[in-house]
Design a protein around this motif. Structure first.
Motif, short mmCIF file in Angstrom:
data_model
loop_
_atom_site.label_atom_id
_atom_site.label_comp_id
_atom_site.label_asym_id
_atom_site.label_seq_id
_atom_site.Cartn_x
_atom_site.Cartn_y
_atom_site.Cartn_z
N LYS A 139 15.57 -30.88 52.63
CA LYS A 139 16.46 -29.77 52.28
C LYS A 139 15.94 -28.98 51.07
N HIS A 140 14.87 -29.45 50.45
CA HIS A 140 14.37 -28.78 49.26
C HIS A 140 13.72 -27.45 49.61
N GLN A 141 14.08 -26.43 48.85
CA GLN A 141 13.48 -25.11 49.01
C GLN A 141 12.52 -24.86 47.84
N PRO A 142 11.29 -24.48 48.12
CA PRO A 142 10.33 -24.23 47.03
C PRO A 142 10.82 -23.13 46.09
N PHE A 143 10.36 -23.19 44.84
CA PHE A 143 10.71 -22.17 43.86
C PHE A 143 9.86 -20.92 44.11
N HIS A 144 10.52 -19.76 44.09
CA HIS A 144 9.81 -18.52 44.40
C HIS A 144 9.90 -17.47 43.29
N PHE A 145 10.55 -17.79 42.18
CA PHE A 145 10.68 -16.78 41.13
C PHE A 145 9.36 -16.64 40.35
N PRO A 146 9.15 -15.48 39.70
CA PRO A 146 7.89 -15.26 38.97
C PRO A 146 7.79 -16.16 37.74
N VAL A 147 6.58 -16.62 37.46
CA VAL A 147 6.31 -17.53 36.35
C VAL A 147 5.21 -16.92 35.49
N SER A 148 5.38 -17.00 34.18
CA SER A 148 4.36 -16.48 33.28
C SER A 148 3.03 -17.21 33.51
N GLN A 149 1.96 -16.45 33.49
CA GLN A 149 0.62 -17.02 33.69
C GLN A 149 -0.06 -17.36 32.37
N GLY B 80 21.28 -21.84 41.94
CA GLY B 80 20.24 -20.83 42.09
C GLY B 80 18.98 -21.20 41.33
N ASP B 81 18.35 -20.20 40.73
CA ASP B 81 17.07 -20.41 40.04
C ASP B 81 17.23 -21.05 38.67
N ALA B 82 18.43 -21.03 38.11
CA ALA B 82 18.63 -21.48 36.73
C ALA B 82 18.11 -22.89 36.53
N GLY B 83 17.46 -23.11 35.39
CA GLY B 83 16.92 -24.42 35.07
C GLY B 83 15.81 -24.30 34.04
N ILE B 84 15.31 -25.46 33.61
CA ILE B 84 14.16 -25.49 32.70
C ILE B 84 13.01 -26.14 33.46
N LEU C 15 4.88 -26.31 39.65
CA LEU C 15 6.06 -25.91 38.91
C LEU C 15 7.13 -26.97 39.15
N LEU C 16 7.47 -27.71 38.09
CA LEU C 16 8.45 -28.79 38.27
C LEU C 16 9.64 -28.59 37.35
N ARG C 17 10.81 -28.90 37.89
CA ARG C 17 12.04 -28.80 37.11
C ARG C 17 12.13 -30.01 36.17
N LEU C 18 12.46 -29.76 34.92
CA LEU C 18 12.58 -30.82 33.92
C LEU C 18 14.02 -31.30 33.83
N PRO C 19 14.24 -32.54 33.35
CA PRO C 19 15.61 -33.07 33.23
C PRO C 19 16.28 -32.56 31.95
N LEU C 20 16.06 -31.30 31.64
CA LEU C 20 16.60 -30.67 30.44
C LEU C 20 17.57 -29.56 30.82
N HIS C 21 18.55 -29.33 29.97
CA HIS C 21 19.44 -28.19 30.13
C HIS C 21 19.78 -27.62 28.77
N GLU C 22 19.95 -26.30 28.72
CA GLU C 22 20.35 -25.66 27.48
C GLU C 22 21.50 -24.70 27.75
N GLY D 240 9.68 -31.63 40.61
CA GLY D 240 10.21 -32.16 39.37
C GLY D 240 11.51 -32.91 39.59
N PHE D 241 12.37 -32.89 38.56
CA PHE D 241 13.60 -33.68 38.59
C PHE D 241 14.70 -32.93 39.32
N THR D 242 14.52 -32.76 40.60
CA THR D 242 15.53 -32.14 41.44
C THR D 242 15.40 -32.73 42.84
N ASN D 243 16.53 -32.83 43.53
CA ASN D 243 16.61 -33.39 44.88
C ASN D 243 16.31 -34.90 44.86
N MET D 244 17.38 -35.69 44.69
CA MET D 244 17.26 -37.15 44.55
C MET D 244 16.60 -37.79 45.76
#
Length: 517
Positions: free
Chosen positions: A294-304, A463-467, A475-482, A108-112
């Motif tokens: 340098k990108h590290q894959p996301f490893h946190f649990p995700v709702s199915q 860290g893992d924080a993100g949307i 699993l892709l990171r969106l260009p959103l923040h809250e 997603g929108f991470t790692n230019m």
């Protein structure tokens, strides 16, 4: 160094492309300048693509078929055979673009740097379409030669340059680099739009492009690189500093009606330098050593859970079992942990404030949100009451630890369905919130901290924080923040401010008044 060069340049597929290029150069009946694009199609692009995509045998076979197709077009350049051959090339470019899309969906929108490589792979498809238009004599509104030059533009200035600066970004990190990448990635499209619709847009886009090219060259000069690789890469980027001036003179001549540089000069000077110095030196530079991502894959649990939540009737008292799992609560007023642990004992009133620039999009989105019964926010900023309940969610169905759903409604119409859970990475425990969507799930991973007695929850943290958006296995990171700020007004009343941004620009704020029943 020699081992890497042999591995990256002397494998069967690149060597086959080199042999076919030599055949085309000495025996082709086509004009000599046609080799500028042929060399990119047979050597530069396949070699660079192979540096960032690990092809299997099927992928290599597709590349070989493309190479034979491009070679045949030098002898069958007209008629239905040529159209079929050009269509095969379009299929090949679509295959490469698909690899770029797959790469993007994994991050997603991470790692230019990696985004730049993704965009370069996608751009080749646009180059393939322009090449097809040239071969098939499709009326693009331009002369046949301009159509062909546009195909070259998307092979060199778009695809090759984007992949090259992506590889460079694996070594160099800075905000300046990020700004340069944004300009260079959007530049090919802006220049193409300027050529099509507005000479002034063409001038502005070329001027920005010049600034970005010279900035890239400066960054390459100040970045420590292996000696041979550094020299070749600086020659590659330095050649662009020369040829881009000819592009500016060509565009400026159109504005004032005095052609300082014409197409013949562009072909002889601009084209040859780009082919010989930018293309060949750039490919050789990265063939010496391909930097690791340098990108590290996301490893946190995700709702199915995807689509509509199958509700259970088992009630649950709060959004969390213990707020102290996430943040030190000693400095927080008692009412804040109590709200999160006994949420059903509180009433919510909310005022939704869309930013003026976003209101047209919010109005359009409302029809979809009402259908989904998710993220269904009112258009009006009038204060309204949100009713709700918290129910348990099947842990096996969700796949995360102790999930519970907070279902909020306005006038009996569902506004939010958010499934709360948590996960720990290292020493940090995050709030892991899932919002089921059709065929997908939006994931908000929030970092919690205390500041002056207020509780902050934010997705904009290391860290893992993100949307994120979970689609199938991607699993892709969106260009959103809250960002939430929870403040205690007294022992029974809270206020909460929820701010959301897209690409760093604020578009929504929700003000909550929370009172104990």
């Amino acid at each position: 160094m020699l081992v890497n060069l042999r591995s990256n340049l002397c494998s069967p597929v690149p060597l086959f492309g080199l042999v076919l290029s030599v055949v085309c150069y000495f025996f082709s009946p086509q004009p000599e300048y046609m080799m500028l694009l042929t060399v990119a199609q047979l050597i530069f692009v396949p070699t660079m693509v192979k540096m960032v995509i690990d092809f299997n045998k099927v992928g290599d076979a597709i590349v070989v078929v493309m190479m034979v197709t491009i070679t045949m077009l030098h002898w069958w350049s007209e008629g239905w055979i040529a159209i079929i051959l050009a269509l095969i090339y379009v299929v090949y470019t679509a295959f490469i673009a698909l690899q770029g899309v797959k790469r993007f969906l994994q991050r997603g929108f991470t790692n230019m740097a990696e985004i730049s490589i993704d965009v370069g792979l996608i751009y080749i498809f646009i180059g393939g379409l322009w090449f097809f238009a040239f071969i098939a004599n499709i009326d693009t509104g331009f002369s046949s030669l301009i159509t062909w030059l546009t195909a070259i533009h998307f092979h060199y200035s778009a695809c090759l340059l984007a992949i090259s600066i992506g590889l460079f970004g694996r070594i160099h990190k800075s905000r300046w680099y990020n700004a340069v990448v944004v300009i260079l990635l959007t530049g090919p499209l802006l220049v193409a739009l300027g050529i099509t619709f507005s000479t002034m847009l063409e001038i502005v886009s070329v001027t920005l492009y010049i600034v970005a090219i010279y900035s890239l060259f400066f960054l390459a000069l100040k970045t420590k690189l292996p000696r041979g690789q550094g020299l070749l890469l600086r020659i590659s980027y330095g050649s662009l500093c020369i040829t881009i001036l000819w592009s500016f003179m060509y565009a400026f001549g159109h504005v004032i009606g005095n052609a300082y540089v014409g197409i013949p000069e562009m072909l002889k000077f601009h084209g040859v330098i780009n082919g010989v110095f930018f293309g060949s030196m750039g490919v050789l530079a990265w063939a010496i050593l391909i930097p690791e991502s340098k990108h590290q894959p996301f490893h946190f649990p995700v709702s199915q859970i995807r689509g509509k939540l199958r509700e259970r009737k088992d009630p649950h008292p709060g959004l969390v079992d213990a707020l102290s799992d996430f943040v030190e609560t000693a400095k927080l007023p008692h009412v804040i942990p109590h709200f999160y642990e006994e949420t059903n004992q509180y009433r919510l009133q909310a005022s939704v404030k869309w930013k003026l620039w976003f209101k047209p999009f919010a109005l359009i989105y409302q029809g979809l949100s009402r259908f989904m019964q998710q993220l269904n926010l009112p258009f009006s900023s009038k204060r309204i009451e949100m009713t709700g309940m918290i129910v348990k969610v099947d842990e096996q169905q969700d796949g995360r630890l102790a999930p519970r759903a907070w279902i909020r409604k306005i006038d009996k119409q569902t506004t939010f369905v958010a499934i709360y859970s948590k996960h720990t990475t290292g020493e940090t425990t995050y709030m892991n919130i899932a919002l089921p969507l059709p065929f997908s799930t939006m994931i908000g991973v929030l970092y919690l901290y205390e500041d002056n007695g207020d509780l902050h929850l934010t997705s904009n943290h290391a860290g893992d924080a993100g949307i994120y958006l979970a689609i199938n296995r991607f699993l892709l990171r969106l260009p959103l923040h809250e960002h939430f700020v929870i403040t205690a007004e007294d022992e029974t009343t809270l206020t909460a401010i929820h701010k959301m941004r897209i690409f760093g620009v604020s578009f929504l704020q929700i003000d909550y008044q929370i009172t104990r029943k």
